[in-house]
Design a protein around this motif. Structure first.
Motif, PDB file in Angstrom:
ATOM      1  N   UNK A  83      28.795  59.515 -27.276  1.00  7.48           N
ATOM      2  CA  UNK A  83      30.261  59.286 -27.716  1.00  7.48           C
ATOM      3  C   UNK A  83      30.673  58.350 -27.230  1.00  7.48           C
ATOM      4  N   UNK A  84      29.494  57.497 -26.016  1.00  5.38           N
ATOM      5  CA  UNK A  84      29.807  56.039 -25.284  1.00  5.38           C
ATOM      6  C   UNK A  84      29.264  54.892 -26.839  1.00  5.38           C
ATOM      7  N   UNK A  85      29.292  54.703 -27.911  1.00  4.77           N
ATOM      8  CA  UNK A  85      29.114  53.947 -28.889  1.00  4.77           C
ATOM      9  C   UNK A  85      30.584  53.022 -29.494  1.00  4.77           C
ATOM     10  N   UNK A  86      31.400  53.973 -28.513  1.00  2.00           N
ATOM     11  CA  UNK A  86      32.884  53.475 -29.292  1.00  2.00           C
ATOM     12  C   UNK A  86      34.003  53.757 -28.130  1.00  2.00           C
ATOM     13  N   UNK A  87      34.928  52.818 -28.342  1.00  2.00           N
ATOM     14  CA  UNK A  87      36.104  53.600 -27.087  1.00  2.00           C
ATOM     15  C   UNK A  87      36.377  54.197 -27.647  1.00  2.00           C
ATOM     16  N   UNK A  88      37.238  55.097 -26.284  1.00  2.00           N
ATOM     17  CA  UNK A  88      38.137  56.963 -26.615  1.00  2.00           C
ATOM     18  C   UNK A  88      37.170  57.516 -25.976  1.00  2.00           C
ATOM     19  N   UNK A  89      35.887  57.072 -25.393  1.00  2.00           N
ATOM     20  CA  UNK A  89      35.274  58.710 -24.844  1.00  2.00           C
ATOM     21  C   UNK A  89      35.977  59.075 -23.662  1.00  2.00           C
ATOM     22  N   UNK A  90      36.764  58.592 -23.330  1.00  2.00           N
ATOM     23  CA  UNK A  90      37.300  59.690 -21.910  1.00  2.00           C
ATOM     24  C   UNK A  90      38.852  59.715 -22.204  1.00  2.00           C
ATOM     25  N   UNK A  91      38.677  59.923 -23.407  1.00  2.00           N
ATOM     26  CA  UNK A  91      40.363  60.631 -23.776  1.00  2.00           C
ATOM     27  C   UNK A  91      41.652  59.965 -23.826  1.00  2.00           C
ATOM     28  N   UNK A  92      41.134  58.137 -23.503  1.00  2.00           N
ATOM     29  CA  UNK A  92      41.613  57.122 -23.239  1.00  2.00           C
ATOM     30  C   UNK A  92      42.910  56.789 -24.189  1.00  2.00           C
ATOM     31  N   UNK A  93      43.829  56.487 -24.378  1.00  2.00           N
ATOM     32  CA  UNK A  93      45.492  56.144 -25.167  1.00  2.00           C
ATOM     33  C   UNK A  93      45.049  54.506 -25.833  1.00  2.00           C
ATOM     34  N   UNK A  94      44.754  53.330 -24.246  1.00  2.00           N
ATOM     35  CA  UNK A  94      45.103  51.981 -24.840  1.00  2.00           C
ATOM     36  C   UNK A  94      43.287  51.890 -24.442  1.00  2.00           C
ATOM     37  N   UNK A  95      42.593  50.624 -25.557  1.00  2.00           N
ATOM     38  CA  UNK A  95      41.641  50.238 -24.448  1.00  2.00           C
ATOM     39  C   UNK A  95      41.271  48.640 -24.751  1.00  2.00           C
ATOM     40  N   UNK A  96      40.900  48.253 -24.517  1.00  2.00           N
ATOM     41  CA  UNK A  96      40.697  46.963 -23.806  1.00  2.00           C
ATOM     42  C   UNK A  96      39.320  45.775 -22.908  1.00  2.00           C
ATOM     43  N   UNK A  97      39.263  45.291 -23.029  1.00  2.00           N
ATOM     44  CA  UNK A  97      38.432  44.063 -22.081  1.00  2.00           C
ATOM     45  C   UNK A  97      38.968  42.556 -21.683  1.00  2.00           C
ATOM     46  N   UNK A  98      38.741  43.138 -19.893  1.00  2.00           N
ATOM     47  CA  UNK A  98      39.305  42.094 -19.376  1.00  2.00           C
ATOM     48  C   UNK A  98      40.187  42.109 -17.794  1.00  2.00           C
ATOM     49  N   UNK A  99      40.096  43.541 -18.695  1.00  3.22           N
ATOM     50  CA  UNK A  99      41.516  43.993 -17.018  1.00  3.22           C
ATOM     51  C   UNK A  99      40.814  45.487 -16.257  1.00  3.22           C
ATOM     52  N   UNK A 100      40.563  45.049 -15.316  1.00  2.00           N
ATOM     53  CA  UNK A 100      39.918  46.254 -14.496  1.00  2.00           C
ATOM     54  C   UNK A 100      40.824  46.631 -13.377  1.00  2.00           C
ATOM     55  N   UNK A 101      40.290  47.454 -12.956  1.00  2.00           N
ATOM     56  CA  UNK A 101      40.890  48.070 -11.230  1.00  2.00           C
ATOM     57  C   UNK A 101      41.344  47.041 -10.744  1.00  2.00           C
ATOM     58  N   UNK A 102      40.365  46.287 -10.655  1.00  2.00           N
ATOM     59  CA  UNK A 102      40.181  44.570  -9.807  1.00  2.00           C
ATOM     60  C   UNK A 102      41.357  43.671 -10.391  1.00  2.00           C
ATOM     61  N   UNK A 103      42.483  43.804 -11.419  1.00  2.00           N
ATOM     62  CA  UNK A 103      42.585  42.901 -11.657  1.00  2.00           C
ATOM     63  C   UNK A 103      44.041  43.136 -11.793  1.00  2.00           C
ATOM     64  N   UNK A 104      44.180  44.791 -12.317  1.00  4.45           N
ATOM     65  CA  UNK A 104      45.542  45.401 -12.327  1.00  4.45           C
ATOM     66  C   UNK A 104      46.077  46.259 -10.875  1.00  4.45           C
ATOM     67  N   UNK A 105      47.019  45.329 -10.610  1.00  4.08           N
ATOM     68  CA  UNK A 105      47.947  46.240  -9.355  1.00  4.08           C
ATOM     69  C   UNK A 105      48.686  47.567 -10.032  1.00  4.08           C
ATOM     70  N   UNK A 106      49.122  48.533  -8.760  1.00  6.74           N
ATOM     71  CA  UNK A 106      50.299  50.075  -9.018  1.00  6.74           C
ATOM     72  C   UNK A 106      51.955  48.902  -8.862  1.00  6.74           C
ATOM     73  N   UNK A 107      52.386  49.308 -10.416  1.00  5.27           N
ATOM     74  CA  UNK A 107      53.463  48.755 -10.210  1.00  5.27           C
ATOM     75  C   UNK A 107      53.425  47.960 -11.725  1.00  5.27           C
ATOM     76  N   UNK A 108      52.563  46.773 -11.604  1.00  5.72           N
ATOM     77  CA  UNK A 108      52.264  45.672 -12.421  1.00  5.72           C
ATOM     78  C   UNK A 108      53.076  46.332 -13.864  1.00  5.72           C
ATOM     79  N   UNK A 109      53.968  45.094 -14.268  1.00 10.06           N
ATOM     80  CA  UNK A 109      54.800  45.362 -15.442  1.00 10.06           C
ATOM     81  C   UNK A 109      53.947  44.430 -16.909  1.00 10.06           C
ATOM     82  N   UNK A 110      53.824  45.234 -17.873  1.00 16.09           N
ATOM     83  CA  UNK A 110      53.069  44.977 -19.342  1.00 16.09           C
ATOM     84  C   UNK A 110      54.171  44.731 -20.310  1.00 16.09           C
ATOM     85  N   UNK A 111      53.529  43.970 -20.821  1.00 14.15           N
ATOM     86  CA  UNK A 111      54.551  43.950 -22.161  1.00 14.15           C
ATOM     87  C   UNK A 111      53.496  44.002 -23.739  1.00 14.15           C
ATOM     88  N   UNK A 112      53.493  44.571 -24.038  1.00 16.08           N
ATOM     89  CA  UNK A 112      52.647  45.241 -25.544  1.00 16.08           C
ATOM     90  C   UNK A 112      52.868  45.892 -26.578  1.00 16.08           C
TER      91      UNK A 112
END
Length: 233
Positions: A83-112
């Motif tokens: 399952x780990x060959x590609x994204x989606x293994x954990x039931x996620x809707x969005x996948x990206x590289x570059x943001x983690x729990x260390x860089x994203x904060x509670x209540x951050x407002x995101x534009x996409x």
């Protein structure tokens, strides 16, 4: 003062339909598939996406789940699985590289795309991850490692597509990266000053209740049912 991270690319969007799952009476949409076109985003999440148990998944405070592809090497090393060959293994809707729990904060407002989202909470992993991988400790490993990903609420509906830029446009809680909040929740914290500080954050009602109960009872809630599930095999 925290630094707002650079924009990232929304590499993949996944949606799924709820179907009968592994244990009697259970249902799940964790096996999500990538979509190639733009999707409509509304208050309940992504059009065409479902949740198997609305008591604990989905709804306005868990409209979209984002899981960093940055974590996949960690999982491949400790829990190798096709399952780990590609994204989606954990039931996620969005996948990206570059943001983690260390860089994203509670209540951050995101534009996409044309939608505006807000980080509402981190994920509290459950037993359905164990059954998806056929391994007994995936949910507990996700929790203990802090690699949980996060949920968004939808502030402004719109459309988003794979390849769109994701940008943090407002930082509401500069002292509270999700990693720090995860430590409070999952490292069995009972230090009163820490719990009181966290309880003043713009948390979802369920997390406010969790912290309030810890303060009142001076004990950490049981995680057994969530991490192991009913009729644990």
């Amino acid at each position: 003062m925290s630094t707002i991270p650079p924009e990232v690319t929304l590499d993949a969007i996944h949606t799924g339909r709820a179907v009968p799952y592994t244990r009697p009476g259970s249902c799940s949409a964790i096996a999500k598939l990538p979509v190639s076109q733009a999707v409509r985003i509304h208050a309940e999440g992504i059009e065409g996406d479902e949740q198997g148990d609305r008591r604990v998944h989905g709804g306005p405070e868990k409209a979209i789940h984002h899981y960093p592809f940055d974590h996949y090497p960690f999982w491949r090393e400790g829990h190798p699985h096709p399952l780990l060959a590609g994204s989606g293994a954990f039931g996620e809707n969005f996948s990206s590289t570059g943001w983690t729990e260390d860089t994203i904060h509670l209540a951050d407002v995101i534009r996409v795309g044309t939608a505006t989202l807000q980080v509402s909470q981190g994920r509290q992993p459950c037993w359905k991850l164990n059954d998806r991988f056929g391994l007994p400790d995936v949910a507990r490993s996700m929790q203990s490692s802090g690699r949980t990903g996060w949920y968004y609420r939808v502030l402004e509906g719109g459309q988003a597509a794979p390849g769109d830029a994701m940008t943090v446009v407002e930082r509401v809680c500069p002292d509270w990266p999700l990693r720090r909040l995860g430590h409070v929740l999952f490292d069995r914290t009972l230090e009163r000053s820490v719990l009181e500080e966290a309880s003043r954050l713009p948390l979802t009602e369920s997390w406010k209740k969790l912290l309030s109960n810890r303060l009142q009872r001076n004990e950490v809630e049981s995680w057994q049912s969530r991490l192991q599930g009913p009729d644990n095999p």
